[in-house]
Design a protein around this motif. Sequence first.
Motif, PDB file in Angstrom:
ATOM      1  N   VAL A  36      10.152  31.785  41.834  1.00 19.07           N
ATOM      2  CA  VAL A  36       9.181  32.429  42.714  1.00 19.07           C
ATOM      3  C   VAL A  36       7.751  32.056  42.346  1.00 19.07           C
ATOM      4  N   ALA A  37       7.379  32.203  41.075  1.00 29.01           N
ATOM      5  CA  ALA A  37       5.991  31.961  40.666  1.00 29.01           C
ATOM      6  C   ALA A  37       5.551  30.536  40.975  1.00 29.01           C
ATOM      7  N   PHE A  38       6.467  29.578  40.779  1.00 24.92           N
ATOM      8  CA  PHE A  38       6.138  28.190  41.089  1.00 24.92           C
ATOM      9  C   PHE A  38       6.076  27.961  42.599  1.00 24.92           C
ATOM     10  N   SER A  39       6.964  28.601  43.351  1.00 23.81           N
ATOM     11  CA  SER A  39       7.102  28.309  44.779  1.00 23.81           C
ATOM     12  C   SER A  39       5.978  28.871  45.626  1.00 23.81           C
ATOM     13  N   VAL A  40       5.390  30.003  45.234  1.00 24.58           N
ATOM     14  CA  VAL A  40       4.372  30.640  46.074  1.00 24.58           C
ATOM     15  C   VAL A  40       3.204  29.702  46.369  1.00 24.58           C
ATOM     16  N   PRO A  41       2.548  29.087  45.362  1.00 25.55           N
ATOM     17  CA  PRO A  41       1.501  28.123  45.721  1.00 25.55           C
ATOM     18  C   PRO A  41       2.060  26.797  46.229  1.00 25.55           C
ATOM     19  N   TYR A  42       3.240  26.404  45.728  1.00 27.53           N
ATOM     20  CA  TYR A  42       3.779  25.090  46.084  1.00 27.53           C
ATOM     21  C   TYR A  42       4.135  25.005  47.563  1.00 27.53           C
ATOM     22  N   VAL A  43       4.572  26.117  48.171  1.00 26.38           N
ATOM     23  CA  VAL A  43       4.958  26.087  49.585  1.00 26.38           C
ATOM     24  C   VAL A  43       3.757  25.804  50.486  1.00 26.38           C
ATOM     25  N   LEU A  44       2.532  26.008  49.972  1.00 25.62           N
ATOM     26  CA  LEU A  44       1.328  25.725  50.753  1.00 25.62           C
ATOM     27  C   LEU A  44       0.852  24.284  50.598  1.00 25.62           C
ATOM     28  N   LEU A  45       1.446  23.549  49.659  1.00 26.39           N
ATOM     29  CA  LEU A  45       0.970  22.203  49.333  1.00 26.39           C
ATOM     30  C   LEU A  45       1.772  21.096  49.991  1.00 26.39           C
ATOM     31  N   VAL A  46       2.995  21.380  50.409  1.00 22.66           N
ATOM     32  CA  VAL A  46       3.876  20.342  50.950  1.00 22.66           C
ATOM     33  C   VAL A  46       4.399  20.785  52.313  1.00 22.66           C
ATOM     34  N   PRO A  47       4.863  19.841  53.132  1.00 24.78           N
ATOM     35  CA  PRO A  47       5.476  20.215  54.416  1.00 24.78           C
ATOM     36  C   PRO A  47       6.725  21.067  54.213  1.00 24.78           C
ATOM     37  N   VAL A  48       7.098  21.812  55.247  1.00 24.32           N
ATOM     38  CA  VAL A  48       8.256  22.708  55.167  1.00 24.32           C
ATOM     39  C   VAL A  48       9.525  21.928  54.819  1.00 24.32           C
ATOM     40  N   ARG A  49       9.706  20.783  55.455  1.00 21.77           N
ATOM     41  CA  ARG A  49      10.907  19.986  55.197  1.00 21.77           C
ATOM     42  C   ARG A  49      10.985  19.577  53.720  1.00 21.77           C
ATOM     43  N   SER A  50       9.861  19.120  53.176  1.00 25.61           N
ATOM     44  CA  SER A  50       9.847  18.710  51.762  1.00 25.61           C
ATOM     45  C   SER A  50      10.125  19.894  50.848  1.00 25.61           C
ATOM     46  N   PHE A  51       9.545  21.052  51.189  1.00 19.21           N
ATOM     47  CA  PHE A  51       9.774  22.231  50.356  1.00 19.21           C
ATOM     48  C   PHE A  51      11.254  22.615  50.339  1.00 19.21           C
ATOM     49  N   LEU A  52      11.895  22.610  51.497  1.00 20.63           N
ATOM     50  CA  LEU A  52      13.312  22.983  51.559  1.00 20.63           C
ATOM     51  C   LEU A  52      14.191  21.972  50.813  1.00 20.63           C
ATOM     52  N   LEU A  53      13.911  20.696  50.991  1.00 22.72           N
ATOM     53  CA  LEU A  53      14.723  19.675  50.316  1.00 22.72           C
ATOM     54  C   LEU A  53      14.559  19.759  48.798  1.00 22.72           C
ATOM     55  N   ARG A  54      13.340  19.947  48.338  1.00 26.01           N
ATOM     56  CA  ARG A  54      13.117  20.019  46.887  1.00 26.01           C
ATOM     57  C   ARG A  54      13.641  21.337  46.314  1.00 26.01           C
TER      58      ARG A  54
END
Length: 439
Positions: free
Chosen positions: A138-156
């Motif tokens: 969670v802590a890593f994902s909260v800012p990271y989801v704003l930095l990459v496209p949705v598709r990239s976030f889901l795949l990673r």
Amino acid sequence: MKGREGVIGRVRAWRHDWHKRSKLQRIDLYSRVTLCSVTWFLALSWGFLPLLTTLDRGPAAMTLAGAFLAVNITQSVVSNLNVTAAYAHYRGVEPFPARRLRLSAVLLLATTVLLVALAASDAVQGEELILLVLGLPVAFSVPYVLLVPVRSFLLRSAAFGLIVVGLLAAVGLPGEQLLGASVSLLVVALLVLVSARPSIWSLTVMWQAEEARHMQARLAVAEERLRFGRDMHDVLGRNLSVIALKSELAVELAQRGNPAAVDQMIEVQRIARASQQEVRDVVRGYREADLPTELMGARGVLQAAGIAVTVEGADGPAGIGAPAAVQAALGWVVRETVTNVLRHGDPSHCWIRLSRTRDAVVLEVENDGAGADGGPGPDGGSGSGLAGLGERLGAIGGSVSAGPAGDDRFRVTATVPLDARVPDAPSGLTAPTDPTEER
């Protein structure tokens, strides 16, 4: 005693800072604080409570649990520091420095290794382990989801989930718990995606709309300046050209001793005086516009700034039917007070009310968003707006008052007698300045 006064002083400073913010700035701050709070809530619930079971499972289990908690708290601190920068990156204000993500990735790797170690040593089992897995990214994902496209976030996120489940399988975790860990990682990825990204997207759209309103207001002012420039050019351009030509002709005639030079200079004088009168007429048209024109202009400028406008009584004898001199005076009040509505406070609605008594017309301009202290006066506490209006209306037997009207509102009330005869404008009064320059 001093300690308590210091705390009270800080609370008052926070409260004052909060009231100074616009509504959009408050929503912005609230959204970012909420994202940061979610990280801490999960870190201190899903990431802490399951570790209490390690207290009776030996020193090794307690050491691993303490290390996991420490790294998880550090990750939450780093995540909070990254949220604002990630939000600015999402809005396109400034790029997110890649180096800031490296520490967060290292901390995520460390918590993953510690989680696998806890599972391998049977320090946490069953539901406790599933809760730790749920709060892991969670802590890593909260800012990271704003930095990459949705598709990239889901795949990673899917790739990270496969790695975690694979490591847990390698240390002998049962299939039932592996399934629970897989579902947990999928749920938390979707939870972060649907909570963080839409919130920031909504904020971005609101900021863009706010910027568009400001631009629209600036364009309206620029258009009015261009219109004034065209009027002045039309009035003076031809006359100045004629004056220049006749002056040159008069000089040539004078050099030849021709008495016709006097006739040419007399004509120059006549044209110059006519030009002066035409300039006065143009300026008077801007300074002494009638009340209906000012009301339409006020509605347009306020709506361009995103402020709702309600005009009451403008269609009766107190409005359009009022004598021209009264309309001129009230038109000046509308112009000045609307300028100050834009300058001060954080209004969302402005009310303009016209009413008629037996021998006078009363104009009220009221706005919300004045602040807890009632907001500044029409002169902002430093200008001459209220004093200028008072002098102008006082010269024709009228009056003006201003002050808080309750419920976070501010009201200016002007009264003009129906038999008023408006004199020439005082030399000290100038046309209102551009309201968008001091917003």
